[in-house]
Design a protein around this motif. Structure first.
Motif, PDB file in Angstrom:
ATOM      1  N   VAL A  47     128.986 -17.571  78.057  1.00  0.00           N
ATOM      2  CA  VAL A  47     128.287 -17.392  76.789  1.00  0.00           C
ATOM      3  C   VAL A  47     128.710 -16.030  76.268  1.00  0.00           C
ATOM      4  CG1 VAL A  47     126.036 -17.090  75.691  1.00  0.00           C
ATOM      5  CG2 VAL A  47     126.322 -18.815  77.470  1.00  0.00           C
ATOM      6  N   MET A  48     129.161 -16.004  75.027  1.00  0.00           N
ATOM      7  CA  MET A  48     129.561 -14.742  74.402  1.00  0.00           C
ATOM      8  C   MET A  48     128.514 -14.365  73.370  1.00  0.00           C
ATOM      9  SD  MET A  48     133.604 -15.481  73.943  1.00  0.00           S
ATOM     10  CE  MET A  48     133.409 -17.248  73.836  1.00  0.00           C
ATOM     11  N   ILE A  49     128.116 -13.108  73.396  1.00  0.00           N
ATOM     12  CA  ILE A  49     127.154 -12.601  72.424  1.00  0.00           C
ATOM     13  C   ILE A  49     127.880 -11.587  71.554  1.00  0.00           C
ATOM     14  CG2 ILE A  49     124.980 -11.383  72.091  1.00  0.00           C
ATOM     15  CD1 ILE A  49     124.163 -12.475  74.887  1.00  0.00           C
ATOM     16  N   ILE A  50     127.991 -11.917  70.280  1.00  0.00           N
ATOM     17  CA  ILE A  50     128.661 -11.060  69.303  1.00  0.00           C
ATOM     18  C   ILE A  50     127.579 -10.487  68.399  1.00  0.00           C
ATOM     19  CG2 ILE A  50     130.316 -11.026  67.393  1.00  0.00           C
ATOM     20  CD1 ILE A  50     131.698 -13.434  68.901  1.00  0.00           C
ATOM     21  N   ARG A  51     127.510  -9.180  68.289  1.00  0.00           N
ATOM     22  CA  ARG A  51     126.384  -8.524  67.614  1.00  0.00           C
ATOM     23  C   ARG A  51     126.517  -8.466  66.096  1.00  0.00           C
ATOM     24  NH1 ARG A  51     123.032  -6.980  71.445  1.00  0.00           N
ATOM     25  NH2 ARG A  51     123.863  -6.538  73.512  1.00  0.00           N
ATOM     26  N   THR A  52     126.938  -9.569  65.553  1.00  0.00           N
ATOM     27  CA  THR A  52     126.938  -9.787  64.100  1.00  0.00           C
ATOM     28  C   THR A  52     127.049 -11.293  63.911  1.00  0.00           C
ATOM     29  OG1 THR A  52     127.935  -9.189  61.981  1.00  0.00           O
ATOM     30  CG2 THR A  52     129.448  -9.561  63.805  1.00  0.00           C
ATOM     31  N   THR A 101     128.847 -20.598  73.012  1.00  0.00           N
ATOM     32  CA  THR A 101     128.930 -21.238  74.324  1.00  0.00           C
ATOM     33  C   THR A 101     130.326 -21.819  74.487  1.00  0.00           C
ATOM     34  OG1 THR A 101     126.591 -21.826  74.149  1.00  0.00           O
ATOM     35  CG2 THR A 101     127.866 -22.973  75.818  1.00  0.00           C
ATOM     36  N   TRP A 102     130.953 -21.507  75.623  1.00  0.00           N
ATOM     37  CA  TRP A 102     132.336 -21.918  75.879  1.00  0.00           C
ATOM     38  C   TRP A 102     132.421 -22.538  77.261  1.00  0.00           C
ATOM     39  CZ3 TRP A 102     136.475 -21.351  72.556  1.00  0.00           C
ATOM     40  CH2 TRP A 102     137.727 -21.641  73.082  1.00  0.00           C
ATOM     41  N   SER A 103     132.893 -23.766  77.355  1.00  0.00           N
ATOM     42  CA  SER A 103     133.107 -24.390  78.679  1.00  0.00           C
ATOM     43  C   SER A 103     134.350 -25.272  78.606  1.00  0.00           C
ATOM     44  CB  SER A 103     131.883 -25.213  79.095  1.00  0.00           C
ATOM     45  OG  SER A 103     131.655 -26.274  78.196  1.00  0.00           O
ATOM     46  N   ARG A 104     135.492 -24.633  78.677  1.00  0.00           N
ATOM     47  CA  ARG A 104     136.781 -25.330  78.598  1.00  0.00           C
ATOM     48  C   ARG A 104     137.661 -24.872  79.757  1.00  0.00           C
ATOM     49  NH1 ARG A 104     137.852 -27.634  73.830  1.00  0.00           N
ATOM     50  NH2 ARG A 104     139.658 -27.063  73.138  1.00  0.00           N
ATOM     51  N   GLU A 105     138.770 -25.562  79.926  1.00  0.00           N
ATOM     52  CA  GLU A 105     139.741 -25.182  80.964  1.00  0.00           C
ATOM     53  C   GLU A 105     140.295 -23.784  80.722  1.00  0.00           C
ATOM     54  OE1 GLU A 105     141.461 -26.741  83.660  1.00  0.00           O
ATOM     55  OE2 GLU A 105     139.864 -28.232  83.715  1.00  0.00           O
ATOM     56  N   GLU A 106     140.629 -23.486  79.456  1.00  0.00           N
ATOM     57  CA  GLU A 106     141.266 -22.210  79.152  1.00  0.00           C
ATOM     58  C   GLU A 106     140.225 -21.152  78.785  1.00  0.00           C
ATOM     59  OE1 GLU A 106     140.932 -24.618  75.438  1.00  0.00           O
ATOM     60  OE2 GLU A 106     141.861 -25.045  77.350  1.00  0.00           O
ATOM     61  N   GLU A 107     140.636 -19.915  78.936  1.00  0.00           N
ATOM     62  CA  GLU A 107     139.795 -18.780  78.548  1.00  0.00           C
ATOM     63  C   GLU A 107     139.556 -18.812  77.034  1.00  0.00           C
ATOM     64  OE1 GLU A 107     138.560 -15.775  80.077  1.00  0.00           O
ATOM     65  OE2 GLU A 107     138.778 -16.892  81.941  1.00  0.00           O
ATOM     66  N   PRO A 108     138.458 -18.214  76.567  1.00  0.00           N
ATOM     67  CA  PRO A 108     138.257 -18.095  75.114  1.00  0.00           C
ATOM     68  C   PRO A 108     139.402 -17.290  74.503  1.00  0.00           C
ATOM     69  CG  PRO A 108     136.263 -17.495  76.302  1.00  0.00           C
ATOM     70  CD  PRO A 108     137.348 -17.654  77.319  1.00  0.00           C
ATOM     71  N   PRO A 109     139.749 -17.576  73.249  1.00  0.00           N
ATOM     72  CA  PRO A 109     140.847 -16.851  72.607  1.00  0.00           C
ATOM     73  C   PRO A 109     140.541 -15.363  72.450  1.00  0.00           C
ATOM     74  CG  PRO A 109     139.780 -18.328  71.045  1.00  0.00           C
ATOM     75  CD  PRO A 109     139.167 -18.579  72.374  1.00  0.00           C
ATOM     76  N   CYS A 110     141.601 -14.578  72.380  1.00  0.00           N
ATOM     77  CA  CYS A 110     141.470 -13.123  72.245  1.00  0.00           C
ATOM     78  C   CYS A 110     140.649 -12.733  71.017  1.00  0.00           C
ATOM     79  CB  CYS A 110     142.843 -12.469  72.180  1.00  0.00           C
ATOM     80  SG  CYS A 110     143.718 -12.541  73.744  1.00  0.00           S
ATOM     81  N   CYS A 161     137.744 -10.146  71.436  1.00  0.00           N
ATOM     82  CA  CYS A 161     137.837  -8.869  70.722  1.00  0.00           C
ATOM     83  C   CYS A 161     136.591  -8.616  69.883  1.00  0.00           C
ATOM     84  CB  CYS A 161     139.071  -8.827  69.833  1.00  0.00           C
ATOM     85  SG  CYS A 161     140.592  -8.616  70.763  1.00  0.00           S
ATOM     86  N   LEU A 162     136.063  -9.663  69.242  1.00  0.00           N
ATOM     87  CA  LEU A 162     134.831  -9.501  68.477  1.00  0.00           C
ATOM     88  C   LEU A 162     133.676  -9.068  69.370  1.00  0.00           C
ATOM     89  CD1 LEU A 162     134.525 -12.367  65.845  1.00  0.00           C
ATOM     90  CD2 LEU A 162     134.325  -9.919  65.444  1.00  0.00           C
ATOM     91  N   VAL A 163     133.632  -9.613  70.570  1.00  0.00           N
ATOM     92  CA  VAL A 163     132.601  -9.207  71.524  1.00  0.00           C
ATOM     93  C   VAL A 163     132.721  -7.705  71.795  1.00  0.00           C
ATOM     94  CG1 VAL A 163     131.769  -9.450  73.900  1.00  0.00           C
ATOM     95  CG2 VAL A 163     132.391 -11.481  72.602  1.00  0.00           C
ATOM     96  N   MET A 164     133.932  -7.248  72.068  1.00  0.00           N
ATOM     97  CA  MET A 164     134.144  -5.830  72.375  1.00  0.00           C
ATOM     98  C   MET A 164     133.872  -4.940  71.170  1.00  0.00           C
ATOM     99  SD  MET A 164     137.370  -5.763  74.988  1.00  0.00           S
ATOM    100  CE  MET A 164     138.414  -6.918  74.109  1.00  0.00           C
ATOM    101  N   GLN A 165     134.344  -5.360  69.995  1.00  0.00           N
ATOM    102  CA  GLN A 165     134.170  -4.547  68.789  1.00  0.00           C
ATOM    103  C   GLN A 165     132.707  -4.371  68.410  1.00  0.00           C
ATOM    104  OE1 GLN A 165     136.559  -6.678  65.951  1.00  0.00           O
ATOM    105  NE2 GLN A 165     138.448  -5.701  66.603  1.00  0.00           N
ATOM    106  N   THR A 166     131.883  -5.348  68.728  1.00  0.00           N
ATOM    107  CA  THR A 166     130.469  -5.273  68.341  1.00  0.00           C
ATOM    108  C   THR A 166     129.576  -4.842  69.505  1.00  0.00           C
ATOM    109  OG1 THR A 166     130.033  -7.612  68.834  1.00  0.00           O
ATOM    110  CG2 THR A 166     130.804  -7.082  66.601  1.00  0.00           C
ATOM    111  N   MET A 167     130.193  -4.391  70.601  1.00  0.00           N
ATOM    112  CA  MET A 167     129.442  -3.974  71.791  1.00  0.00           C
ATOM    113  C   MET A 167     128.570  -5.121  72.311  1.00  0.00           C
ATOM    114  SD  MET A 167     130.553  -0.928  72.243  1.00  0.00           S
ATOM    115  CE  MET A 167     129.431  -0.164  73.385  1.00  0.00           C
ATOM    116  N   GLY A 168     129.135  -6.330  72.253  1.00  0.00           N
ATOM    117  CA  GLY A 168     128.416  -7.509  72.730  1.00  0.00           C
ATOM    118  C   GLY A 168     128.630  -7.676  74.223  1.00  0.00           C
ATOM    119  N   GLU A 169     128.477  -8.916  74.684  1.00  0.00           N
ATOM    120  CA  GLU A 169     128.667  -9.162  76.103  1.00  0.00           C
ATOM    121  C   GLU A 169     129.152 -10.576  76.340  1.00  0.00           C
ATOM    122  OE1 GLU A 169     124.948  -9.290  78.457  1.00  0.00           O
ATOM    123  OE2 GLU A 169     123.953  -8.965  76.535  1.00  0.00           O
ATOM    124  N   ILE A 170     129.787 -10.760  77.486  1.00  0.00           N
ATOM    125  CA  ILE A 170     130.225 -12.076  77.940  1.00  0.00           C
ATOM    126  C   ILE A 170     129.504 -12.344  79.252  1.00  0.00           C
ATOM    127  CG2 ILE A 170     132.145 -13.501  78.747  1.00  0.00           C
ATOM    128  CD1 ILE A 170     133.979 -11.885  76.900  1.00  0.00           C
TER     129      ILE A 170
END
Length: 68
Positions: free
Chosen positions: A10-15, A42-51, A55-64
């Motif tokens: 689960v990725m939390i993006i602060r916007t 919410t992400w549940s696939r074979e591959e990792e979520p796209p960059c 990046c949005l998670v990191m830019q907004t100080m979110g979390e994975i």
């Protein structure tokens, strides 16, 4: 090295906006919704979520949050 199994997280993006929701779904998210001005993806696939999503998670100080 390839890791077998799904990437459950689960990725939390602060916007949040309607455009971000649509983009997350387009990129392959199982679900994307706004909650308290945060985009919850919410992400549940074979591959990792796209960059772009990670990046949005990191830019907004979110979390994975990785699942089992």
């Amino acid at each position: 090295m390839r890791i077998h199994g799904q990437c459950n997280c689960v990725m939390i993006i602060r916007t949040c906006s309607e455009e971000l929701i649509k983009e997350a779904i387009r990129l392959g998210a199982d679900e994307a919704r706004c909650e308290d001005n945060k985009l919850i993806v919410t992400w549940s696939r074979e591959e990792e979520p796209p960059c772009s999503l990670k990046c949005l998670v990191m830019q907004t100080m979110g979390e994975i949050i990785r699942g089992g």
